[in-house]
Design a protein around this motif. Structure first.
Motif, short mmCIF file in Angstrom:
data_model
loop_
_atom_site.label_atom_id
_atom_site.label_comp_id
_atom_site.label_asym_id
_atom_site.label_seq_id
_atom_site.Cartn_x
_atom_site.Cartn_y
_atom_site.Cartn_z
N VAL A 27 0.83 -1.21 0.00
CA VAL A 27 0.00 0.00 0.00
C VAL A 27 0.87 1.26 0.00
O VAL A 27 0.49 2.29 -0.55
CB VAL A 27 -0.95 0.00 1.21
CG1 VAL A 27 -1.73 1.30 1.30
CG2 VAL A 27 -1.90 -1.19 1.15
N VAL A 28 2.06 1.17 0.59
CA VAL A 28 2.97 2.32 0.66
C VAL A 28 3.81 2.44 -0.61
O VAL A 28 3.93 3.52 -1.20
CB VAL A 28 3.88 2.22 1.89
CG1 VAL A 28 4.92 3.35 1.90
CG2 VAL A 28 3.05 2.26 3.17
N LEU A 30 3.52 1.08 -3.73
CA LEU A 30 2.89 1.28 -5.05
C LEU A 30 2.66 2.75 -5.36
O LEU A 30 3.04 3.23 -6.45
CB LEU A 30 1.58 0.49 -5.14
CG LEU A 30 0.82 0.62 -6.46
CD1 LEU A 30 1.67 0.17 -7.63
CD2 LEU A 30 -0.50 -0.16 -6.42
N PRO A 31 2.06 3.54 -4.45
CA PRO A 31 1.93 4.99 -4.73
C PRO A 31 3.28 5.68 -4.87
O PRO A 31 3.40 6.62 -5.67
CB PRO A 31 1.16 5.52 -3.52
CG PRO A 31 0.45 4.34 -2.95
CD PRO A 31 1.35 3.18 -3.20
N MET A 32 4.29 5.23 -4.12
CA MET A 32 5.62 5.84 -4.23
C MET A 32 6.21 5.59 -5.61
O MET A 32 6.83 6.49 -6.20
CB MET A 32 6.53 5.29 -3.13
CG MET A 32 6.15 5.73 -1.73
SD MET A 32 7.16 4.96 -0.44
CE MET A 32 8.75 5.74 -0.74
N TYR A 33 6.03 4.39 -6.14
CA TYR A 33 6.55 4.08 -7.48
C TYR A 33 5.82 4.90 -8.55
O TYR A 33 6.44 5.43 -9.47
CB TYR A 33 6.44 2.59 -7.77
CG TYR A 33 6.91 2.20 -9.14
CD1 TYR A 33 8.26 2.34 -9.50
CD2 TYR A 33 6.03 1.70 -10.10
CE1 TYR A 33 8.70 1.99 -10.77
CE2 TYR A 33 6.46 1.35 -11.36
CZ TYR A 33 7.80 1.50 -11.69
OH TYR A 33 8.24 1.16 -12.95
N ILE A 34 4.50 4.98 -8.41
CA ILE A 34 3.71 5.79 -9.37
C ILE A 34 4.15 7.25 -9.31
O ILE A 34 4.31 7.91 -10.35
CB ILE A 34 2.21 5.66 -9.06
CG1 ILE A 34 1.74 4.22 -9.32
CG2 ILE A 34 1.40 6.64 -9.91
CD1 ILE A 34 0.31 3.96 -8.89
N ALA A 35 4.38 7.76 -8.09
CA ALA A 35 4.85 9.14 -7.93
C ALA A 35 6.23 9.33 -8.55
O ALA A 35 6.52 10.38 -9.15
CB ALA A 35 4.88 9.51 -6.45
N THR A 36 7.08 8.31 -8.45
CA THR A 36 8.42 8.37 -9.07
C THR A 36 8.31 8.50 -10.58
O THR A 36 8.99 9.34 -11.19
CB THR A 36 9.23 7.11 -8.70
OG1 THR A 36 9.39 7.03 -7.28
CG2 THR A 36 10.60 7.14 -9.36
N MET A 279 11.96 8.84 -5.83
CA MET A 279 10.68 9.55 -5.71
C MET A 279 10.90 10.99 -5.24
O MET A 279 10.21 11.91 -5.69
CB MET A 279 9.77 8.83 -4.72
CG MET A 279 8.40 9.49 -4.56
SD MET A 279 7.48 8.90 -3.13
CE MET A 279 8.44 9.60 -1.77
#
Length: 303
Positions: A27-28, A30-36, A279
């Motif tokens: 949950v933590v 996946l959003p970090m990778y998308i933000a990267t 990120m």
């Protein structure tokens, strides 16, 4: 002598043994990778579309963002998918491929950060000759050299790895493939290989880290002779770069200069330079840079 490999699949132990904690990490991360991907992609788009961001600093910044996208994509997608899998596996050939690209993009980033520090040194200490020294052909050669040096470094790492026999066990104590954890699975003594990795990764990282620190000490000494406004502007651009350097170099230097026997304890530390730093880089550079923020607003307004 022929190399015998009974191992064709490797199993990652992952970051944690607890499946609930693993799902929480999903949950933590996946959003970090998308933000990267989005953040660095936006920087590349902004620099290439904007007519105002045509200085060497932004040319290097766009290439840094490209490296961050590639570097993060080498490790993080496999990490994220493994967080939800019962058995997170990778083929031996896939593991060696991941090692190659991980070190390729990692060394390219180290050298590009060094080039960016040199760019700031010339801009601050030799402003009258800046456009002559940092001409566009010179910038292209410097960036090309970073990519080529990354390939050369990775080829050395792979040449010492493919010669090793693997006959079991096949559980790698990490969440991605790297040299020291893989060496522990080899059915032979890897002391010589460990020394090569220490010299080819640890000492190189330490050398460029100290070189970067020295360059910024020289810049800070030079800034004493400038006006308060000049110091403020120079420190603003240099501050972003120093922050990125510390986030990337400190964990990497610490890990590759330590004995491999302690490596299993350092998996969480490697999250800093594989997940967090890629990120944060676009955030650090845009929040402290008015020109980039203005260019993004203009680009968004056109769209």
């Amino acid at each position: 002598m022929a190399i015998i490999n009974n191992v064709t699949q490797l199993i990652f132990t992952g970051l944690f043994q607890d499946q609930e904690v693993q799902r929480g990490c999903f949950v933590v991360f996946l959003p970090m990778y998308i933000a990267t991907m989005l953040g660095n992609g936006l920087i590349i788009l902004t620099v290439n579309m904007s007519k105002t961001l045509n200085s060497p600093m932004y040319f290097f910044l766009s290439h840094l963002s490209l490296i961050e996208i590639c570097y993060s994509s080498t490790v993080v997608p496999k990490l994220i998918s493994g967080l939800l899998a019962e058995n997170n596996t990778i083929s031996l050939d896939g593991c060696i491929t991941q090692i190659f690209f991980f070190h390729f993009f990692g060394v390219a980033e180290i050298l590009l950060l060094t080039v960016m520090a040199y760019d700031r040194y010339v801009a601050i200490c030799k402003p009258l000759h800046y456009m002559t020294i940092m001409s566009r052909p010179v910038c292209r050669v410097l960036v090309f050299s970073c990519w080529m040096a990354g390939i050369f470094h990775s080829v050395i790492q792979i040449l010492i790895t493919v010669r090793l026999p693997f006959c079991g066990p096949n559980v790698i104590d990490h969440y991605f493939c790297d040299l020291n954890p893989l060496f522990k699975l080899a059915c032979t003594d890897t002391f010589v290989e460990g020394v090569i990795v220490f010299a080819n990764s640890g000492l190189i990282t330490l050398f460029f880290f100290l070189l970067l620190i020295f360059s910024y000490v020289v810049i800070l000494v030079h800034l004493r002779n400038q006006s308060a406004e000049g110091r403020r502007k120079a420190l603003s651009t240099c501050g972003s770069h120093i922050t990125v350097v510390l986030l990337f170099f400190v964990p990497a230097t610490f890990l590759y200069l330590r004995p491999s026997s302690t490596y299993a304890e350092d998996k969480l530390l490697s999250v800093f330079y594989t997940v967090l730093t890629p990120m944060l880089n676009p955030v650090i550079y845009t929040l402290r840079n008015t020109e980039v923020k203005n260019a993004m607003r203009r680009l968004w307004g056109k769209k």
